[in-house]
Each structure stands twice: as C-alpha cells, then as structure tokens.
Design a protein around this motif. Structure first.
Motif, PDB file in Angstrom:
ATOM      1  N   LEU A 234     -19.590  31.910 -36.450  1.00 22.91           N
ATOM      2  CA  LEU A 234     -18.407  31.443 -35.742  1.00 22.91           C
ATOM      3  C   LEU A 234     -17.823  32.566 -34.892  1.00 22.91           C
ATOM      4  CD1 LEU A 234     -16.507  29.373 -38.474  1.00 22.91           C
ATOM      5  CD2 LEU A 234     -18.179  28.601 -36.788  1.00 22.91           C
ATOM      6  N   PRO A 235     -17.267  32.239 -33.718  1.00 29.95           N
ATOM      7  CA  PRO A 235     -16.610  33.278 -32.925  1.00 29.95           C
ATOM      8  C   PRO A 235     -15.429  33.850 -33.687  1.00 29.95           C
ATOM      9  CG  PRO A 235     -16.209  31.091 -32.012  1.00 29.95           C
ATOM     10  CD  PRO A 235     -17.223  30.918 -33.082  1.00 29.95           C
ATOM     11  N   ALA A 236     -15.238  35.158 -33.576  1.00 30.56           N
ATOM     12  CA  ALA A 236     -14.186  35.834 -34.325  1.00 30.56           C
ATOM     13  C   ALA A 236     -13.317  36.682 -33.397  1.00 30.56           C
ATOM     14  CB  ALA A 236     -14.791  36.719 -35.410  1.00 30.56           C
ATOM     15  N   LEU A 237     -12.073  36.822 -33.793  1.00 29.68           N
ATOM     16  CA  LEU A 237     -11.111  37.672 -33.088  1.00 29.68           C
ATOM     17  C   LEU A 237     -10.609  38.718 -34.070  1.00 29.68           C
ATOM     18  CD1 LEU A 237      -9.144  34.768 -31.390  1.00 29.68           C
ATOM     19  CD2 LEU A 237     -10.767  36.292 -30.248  1.00 29.68           C
ATOM     20  N   ILE A 238     -10.449  39.935 -33.590  1.00 28.42           N
ATOM     21  CA  ILE A 238      -9.972  41.024 -34.437  1.00 28.42           C
ATOM     22  C   ILE A 238      -8.453  41.062 -34.391  1.00 28.42           C
ATOM     23  CG2 ILE A 238      -9.964  43.532 -34.760  1.00 28.42           C
ATOM     24  CD1 ILE A 238     -12.623  42.115 -35.420  1.00 28.42           C
ATOM     25  N   LEU A 239      -7.829  41.086 -35.573  1.00 25.48           N
ATOM     26  CA  LEU A 239      -6.364  41.177 -35.614  1.00 25.48           C
ATOM     27  C   LEU A 239      -5.944  42.641 -35.605  1.00 25.48           C
ATOM     28  CD1 LEU A 239      -5.196  41.960 -38.735  1.00 25.48           C
ATOM     29  CD2 LEU A 239      -6.200  39.743 -39.202  1.00 25.48           C
ATOM     30  N   GLY A 240      -4.733  42.871 -35.112  1.00 25.11           N
ATOM     31  CA  GLY A 240      -4.282  44.240 -34.911  1.00 25.11           C
ATOM     32  C   GLY A 240      -3.749  44.927 -36.153  1.00 25.11           C
ATOM     33  N   GLY A 241      -3.085  44.174 -37.032  1.00 22.46           N
ATOM     34  CA  GLY A 241      -2.548  44.780 -38.245  1.00 22.46           C
ATOM     35  C   GLY A 241      -1.261  45.546 -38.002  1.00 22.46           C
ATOM     36  N   GLU A 242      -0.947  46.439 -38.928  1.00 22.76           N
ATOM     37  CA  GLU A 242       0.290  47.201 -38.877  1.00 22.76           C
ATOM     38  C   GLU A 242       0.288  48.210 -37.738  1.00 22.76           C
ATOM     39  OE1 GLU A 242       2.828  46.556 -40.736  1.00 22.76           O
ATOM     40  OE2 GLU A 242       1.913  45.180 -42.163  1.00 22.76           O
ATOM     41  N   VAL A 243       1.473  48.638 -37.330  1.00 22.97           N
ATOM     42  CA  VAL A 243       1.600  49.695 -36.333  1.00 22.97           C
ATOM     43  C   VAL A 243       1.074  50.996 -36.924  1.00 22.97           C
ATOM     44  CG1 VAL A 243       3.196  51.040 -34.933  1.00 22.97           C
ATOM     45  CG2 VAL A 243       3.584  48.586 -35.260  1.00 22.97           C
ATOM     46  N   ALA A 244       0.177  51.662 -36.208  1.00 21.87           N
ATOM     47  CA  ALA A 244      -0.420  52.908 -36.688  1.00 21.87           C
ATOM     48  C   ALA A 244       0.103  54.094 -35.886  1.00 21.87           C
ATOM     49  CB  ALA A 244      -1.940  52.841 -36.586  1.00 21.87           C
ATOM     50  N   ASP A 245       0.294  55.219 -36.560  1.00 22.43           N
ATOM     51  CA  ASP A 245       0.729  56.424 -35.859  1.00 22.43           C
ATOM     52  C   ASP A 245      -0.368  56.952 -34.943  1.00 22.43           C
ATOM     53  OD1 ASP A 245       3.248  56.453 -37.058  1.00 22.43           O
ATOM     54  OD2 ASP A 245       2.530  57.585 -38.797  1.00 22.43           O
ATOM     55  N   ASP A 246      -1.615  56.813 -35.377  1.00 22.68           N
ATOM     56  CA  ASP A 246      -2.754  57.298 -34.595  1.00 22.68           C
ATOM     57  C   ASP A 246      -3.341  56.135 -33.797  1.00 22.68           C
ATOM     58  OD1 ASP A 246      -5.005  58.453 -33.538  1.00 22.68           O
ATOM     59  OD2 ASP A 246      -5.664  59.386 -35.409  1.00 22.68           O
TER      60      ASP A 246
END
Length: 291
Positions: A234-246
């Motif tokens: 199935l086609p997939a999309l990557i989620l961004g998640g929490e705000v990262a310092d780096d």
C-alpha cells in the motif's frame, strides 16, 4: 493574523454559517493526489481536537487559533505543498480564508481518544465521517488505529476503522490509516516505535475494510525502516512526529525513508508549523526539497 481578518472570520461564522458549504462547493479541487514533484506533501493540524496542544517545549503552542491559521496558510502557500489534514473546525476556517484551492484535503475522523485520558485507546469517530467528507468535496479521510493488547477498547476502534475504510472506498476517496501498537506506561499511552511493532500494525491496518483499493498508510520512521515497509504494497506517507531540536537529523531520516518504493510523501504537522527557530517557510521549503 490581522485583527480585521479574524473579525471577519468570526462574523462570517456567526452570521452566515452557510458560507462554509458555499466555500467548499466553490473550492478548486486538485487534479491528482500527487503534486508536480510526484509526491504528496501534506501539512497536518488535527492535534488540537484530541487536546494535544504542545509543540516542542511550548505546552500550549497550538492553542492560539489565529496563530495556527497563520502558520497553516503560510505553509500551504509554499511551493510543493499540495495538501492539508485537519478536523472540521480547522479546515472550515481555511476554507473561509480561501486557502484550500488546488489542495488535497483530508478530513480527520476519529478524535475521541483524548490525550492523557483513561479512554485514550477508545478512538471513537467524533469528527468527520465518509458521507460528510464526500459532501464537502474533500479527497479523503484519516483515522488513527492504536492497538493495545491489554485494552479491550482496541477492538471497537478496529471495527469502526474497518467500516470507515469501506465507506470511504464506496465514495472512491482515500482512507489514510495511521496504525500503532500501543501500551500504557505509568498510566499514559505510548506507541511502540520498532520495526517489529510497525510491521504488525501495518499488516493489521492494510486488512481493514472490504477493499484496500483506496487505503494509504501514515507511518512513523523507525529503525530498520526498510524491513518494516516491506510488509505492505500500500502507498505510505511518513508522519513528522514531535518537534526535534536537530532538524537536520530529522530531514536526513525523512530523506532516507522517501527512497523506499512504497513511500509516496510526507504528512508533517508540528515539526513544520512550530520549528525551533519559528521559521515556518524555511522548515517547509527544506522538507519539500527532499521530494
């Protein structure tokens, strides 16, 4: 947001509620789910409806609606951004502001599992349903599927999501399914971010509904991502998640995941809307360059 714009938005909501449906009917729809870069690049803003207002070290970052709308409008205006994910209140504000023309619009459906509650795993459908998404002329609906082996509420979420996948497919609309294996630690729900856990979660999500023809998956990046993504076609999309310092390290992980054959784009919220330096345009443009 200028005070005059905010005042006009509130006045329209108070005096002309029909304007929401009018704006939806008049919206220019995109010709494809994919942008000119051949990917789907979406901004997500469905967190507040679950009471999840934090971004990075700011516990109430998303609580200022005018500020959130400003950030969303800016992100949507950047070249290469061709979609948005949100709940009815957010998407209707954007409709009234004229910010959704030519964008892929995905309505968030099950927001009942409020963050930090005893019933968090019971992700009931409290926002959009398939019929309302179709009536608004949007391109699809998104649902969260958290599976906790120790919580019987998981099965009702699975059943509801299976029904929603089928109903969206009946309208030929995308069903964006975000699956996790989850467990409680000290009373709070934590998602298991391992390749083994994501493999199991994705295989369960892919089988929901009477057809998978319109199902896309929304998944986090985990170690050994190649093995996890090999579990589905199935086609997939990557989620961004929490705000990262780096941010550079985050971009590198996104870039590596985008090289996998099933990954068709990004769905990122707080990482782009509330970057550590508050440069929304810069964060969005850096993500688009990966595509």
């Amino acid at each position: 947001m200028r005070e005059a714009v905010l005042t006009d938005l509130v006045r329209t909501r108070a005096r002309r509620p029909d304007a929401v449906a009018e704006a939806a009917a008049n919206r220019r729809r995109p010709g494809s789910l994919l942008g000119e870069h051949g990917r789907l690049m979406m901004v997500a803003a469905d967190h507040p409806a679950r009471g999840a207002l934090a971004a990075g070290n700011r516990p109430f970052a998303m609580a200022d609606r005018a500020d959130l709308l400003d950030r969303l409008a800016l992100a949507l205006s950047r070249p290469g951004v061709n979609g948005v994910l949100g709940t009815p209140d957010v998407l209707e504000d954007l409709l009234l502001l004229g910010a959704l023309d030519d964008k892929v619009v995905i309505g968030s459906m099950n927001r009942g599992g409020l963050a930090g509650t005893a019933f968090e795993i019971d992700d009931r459908f409290t926002a959009y349903d398939a019929a309302s998404i179709a009536a608004a002329g949007f391109e699809g609906g998104k649902m969260l599927v958290r599976i906790d082996a120790d919580d019987a509420h998981s099965v009702s979420t699975l059943e509801s999501c299976g029904r929603a996948v089928s109903e969206l497919a009946g309208h030929r609309l995308m069903a964006m399914v975000e699956p996790f294996l989850s467990r409680r630690v000290d009373g709070r729900v934590h998602n298991e971010l391992t390749a083994d856990a994501m493999t199991r979660a994705m295989t369960v999500a892919a089988g929901l509904g009477t057809t998978s023809a319109y199902t896309w998956l929304k998944v986090p990046i985990v170690e050994d991502m190649e093995r996890a993504m090999a579990a589905t076609t199935l086609p997939a999309l990557i989620l961004g998640g929490e705000v990262a310092d780096d941010q550079e390290a985050t971009l590198a992980r996104w870039s590596k995941a985008l090289a996998l054959p099933t990954v068709q784009g990004l769905v990122v919220g707080r990482s782009l809307l509330y970057p550590p330096d508050d440069d929304v345009a810069g964060a969005v443009d850096a993500a688009v360059r990966l595509l």
